[in-house]
Design an enzyme around this catalytic site. Structure first.
Site, mmCIF file in Angstrom:
data_model
loop_
_atom_site.group_PDB
_atom_site.id
_atom_site.type_symbol
_atom_site.label_atom_id
_atom_site.label_comp_id
_atom_site.label_asym_id
_atom_site.label_seq_id
_atom_site.Cartn_x
_atom_site.Cartn_y
_atom_site.Cartn_z
ATOM 1 N N ASP A 122 -55.319 -86.487 -62.322
ATOM 2 C CA ASP A 122 -55.665 -85.003 -62.434
ATOM 3 C C ASP A 122 -54.786 -83.912 -62.086
ATOM 4 O O ASP A 122 -53.699 -83.976 -62.474
ATOM 5 C CB ASP A 122 -56.445 -84.951 -61.117
ATOM 6 C CG ASP A 122 -58.016 -83.973 -61.710
ATOM 7 O OD1 ASP A 122 -57.930 -83.511 -62.165
ATOM 8 O OD2 ASP A 122 -57.935 -83.540 -60.089
ATOM 9 N N SER A 123 -55.477 -82.767 -62.852
ATOM 10 C CA SER A 123 -54.192 -81.193 -62.726
ATOM 11 C C SER A 123 -53.714 -81.489 -61.338
ATOM 12 O O SER A 123 -53.157 -80.519 -61.300
ATOM 13 C CB SER A 123 -55.244 -80.737 -63.514
ATOM 14 O OG SER A 123 -55.954 -80.889 -62.888
ATOM 15 N N CYS B 193 -60.315 -86.773 -63.717
ATOM 16 C CA CYS B 193 -60.515 -84.934 -64.684
ATOM 17 C C CYS B 193 -61.711 -84.772 -65.269
ATOM 18 O O CYS B 193 -61.267 -85.538 -66.716
ATOM 19 C CB CYS B 193 -58.909 -84.606 -64.090
ATOM 20 S SG CYS B 193 -59.266 -82.603 -65.517
ATOM 21 N N GLU C 12 -57.427 -75.491 -54.627
ATOM 22 C CA GLU C 12 -56.395 -76.402 -54.709
ATOM 23 C C GLU C 12 -55.909 -75.619 -54.070
ATOM 24 O O GLU C 12 -54.327 -75.892 -53.340
ATOM 25 C CB GLU C 12 -55.706 -75.786 -56.409
ATOM 26 C CG GLU C 12 -56.030 -76.282 -57.558
ATOM 27 C CD GLU C 12 -55.139 -78.294 -57.513
ATOM 28 O OE1 GLU C 12 -54.086 -78.106 -56.800
ATOM 29 O OE2 GLU C 12 -55.721 -79.165 -57.349
ATOM 30 N N CYS D 132 -66.906 -81.800 -62.521
ATOM 31 C CA CYS D 132 -65.383 -81.632 -62.640
ATOM 32 C C CYS D 132 -64.940 -82.109 -60.616
ATOM 33 O O CYS D 132 -65.626 -82.113 -60.090
ATOM 34 C CB CYS D 132 -64.869 -80.092 -61.998
ATOM 35 S SG CYS D 132 -63.288 -79.384 -61.701
ATOM 36 N N HIS E 151 -62.679 -81.949 -58.857
ATOM 37 C CA HIS E 151 -62.564 -80.783 -57.166
ATOM 38 C C HIS E 151 -63.825 -80.521 -56.964
ATOM 39 O O HIS E 151 -63.548 -80.223 -55.251
ATOM 40 C CB HIS E 151 -61.986 -79.398 -58.414
ATOM 41 C CG HIS E 151 -60.673 -79.181 -58.654
ATOM 42 N ND1 HIS E 151 -59.546 -79.797 -59.417
ATOM 43 C CD2 HIS E 151 -59.421 -78.729 -58.135
ATOM 44 C CE1 HIS E 151 -58.957 -79.859 -59.949
ATOM 45 N NE2 HIS E 151 -57.933 -79.276 -58.692
#
Length: 273
Positions: free
Chosen positions: A6-7, A69, A148, A180, A182
């Site tokens: 993932d990012s 992701c 994040e 998403c 996240h």
């Protein structure tokens, strides 16, 4: 071994589901925090990052790769399967189908990044499964950065979510999709805002089940319940990533070890057009 990327920390929501379903399966997780967030980036750029990371994970021994992701899945999943035909890939697909099947009001909210909404994968899902359903979309600008940073319930995170969700509620939404990886980490806050009468759909358990099916089909599934090792890697700040793993998944990984890897040295950048 399962490779997961993932990012940033979002894919940890998928890792959590994989761990719950297949604790004996070794995993290597790569967070490309040098380039987080992927969402606002051009699809071609994300495709290049994804191809480079996939090549790296395969070299590390990953037999199956989970693109944990939504943005990378939208940008690169088809391309990755063409480029690495010997490696099965499992991607993220916005859970529009189960939302459309279960909504009572016919109004479904989708929270996702701009790249996910622009991708052909999302358009295909909507065309196949959302006929007769009103889809309300929001990109929740800035939310990935808040997560994040570990700000899961702060004032700015609440503001972003209220701006997205309250207009949807006013239009009769009774189901909201996490588009998403996240976003599942703020489901408790989302549920506070929308109330218990609104169903919140996290696609991670379905992705874990699909990963298990792929492993079983190839005869690769590890047996037993003894927890296997998980390698955590980041292209960003290793100590910051370690703190976030402990904050988000501390019950599973109370003392995670994080390896820092460098673009241009350990991951060779690739241009994809």
């Amino acid at each position: 071994m399962i490779g997961v990327f993932d990012s940033g920390v979002g894919g940890l929501s998928v890792l959590r589901a994989i761990r719950a379903l297949m604790p004996a399966e070794p995993v290597i997780y790569l967070a490309d925090q040098a380039h987080v967030p992927y969402g606002p980036r051009p699809l071609e750029e994300v495709r290049g990052f994804s191809q480079s990371i996939a090549r790296f994970l395969i070299a590390q021994g990953a037999r199956v790769i989970v693109v944990a992701c939504n943005t990378a899945s939208a940008a690169a999943l088809f391309h990755l399967r063409q480029t690495f035909p010997e490696t099965p890939f499992v991607g993220m697909e916005p859970a529009v189908k189960p939302a459309a099947e279960t909504t009572q009001s016919g109004v479904v909210g989708v929270l996702a990044t701009p790249a996910t909404f622009q991708g052909a994968l999302y358009a295909s899902v909507v065309e196949r499964f959302a006929q007769g359903v009103t889809l309300l979309q929001d990109t929740c600008a800035g939310l990935v950065q808040q997560i994040e940073a570990g700000n899961l319930a702060g004032e700015e995170t609440r503001r972003i979510l209220e701006n997205a969700l309250l207009p949807m509620l006013a239009r009769g939404m009774d189901t909201v999709v996490m588009g998403c990886t996240h976003y599942p980490f703020v489901i408790p806050l989302i549920q506070q805002i929308v109330g218990e009468q609104v169903r919140v759909i996290d696609p991670a358990p379905a992705v874990a089940r699909q990963t298990r099916r792929v492993l079983e089909a190839h005869g690769w599934l590890a047996e037993g319940n003894q927890p296997a090792p998980v390698r955590f890697l980041t292209t960003g700040d290793g100590e910051a990533f370690r703190r976030m793993i402990r904050q988000l998944l501390g019950e599973l990984f109370p003392d995670p070890q994080v390896e820092v890897i460098q673009w241009d040295e350990q991951i060779q950048p690739e241009l994809v057009y």
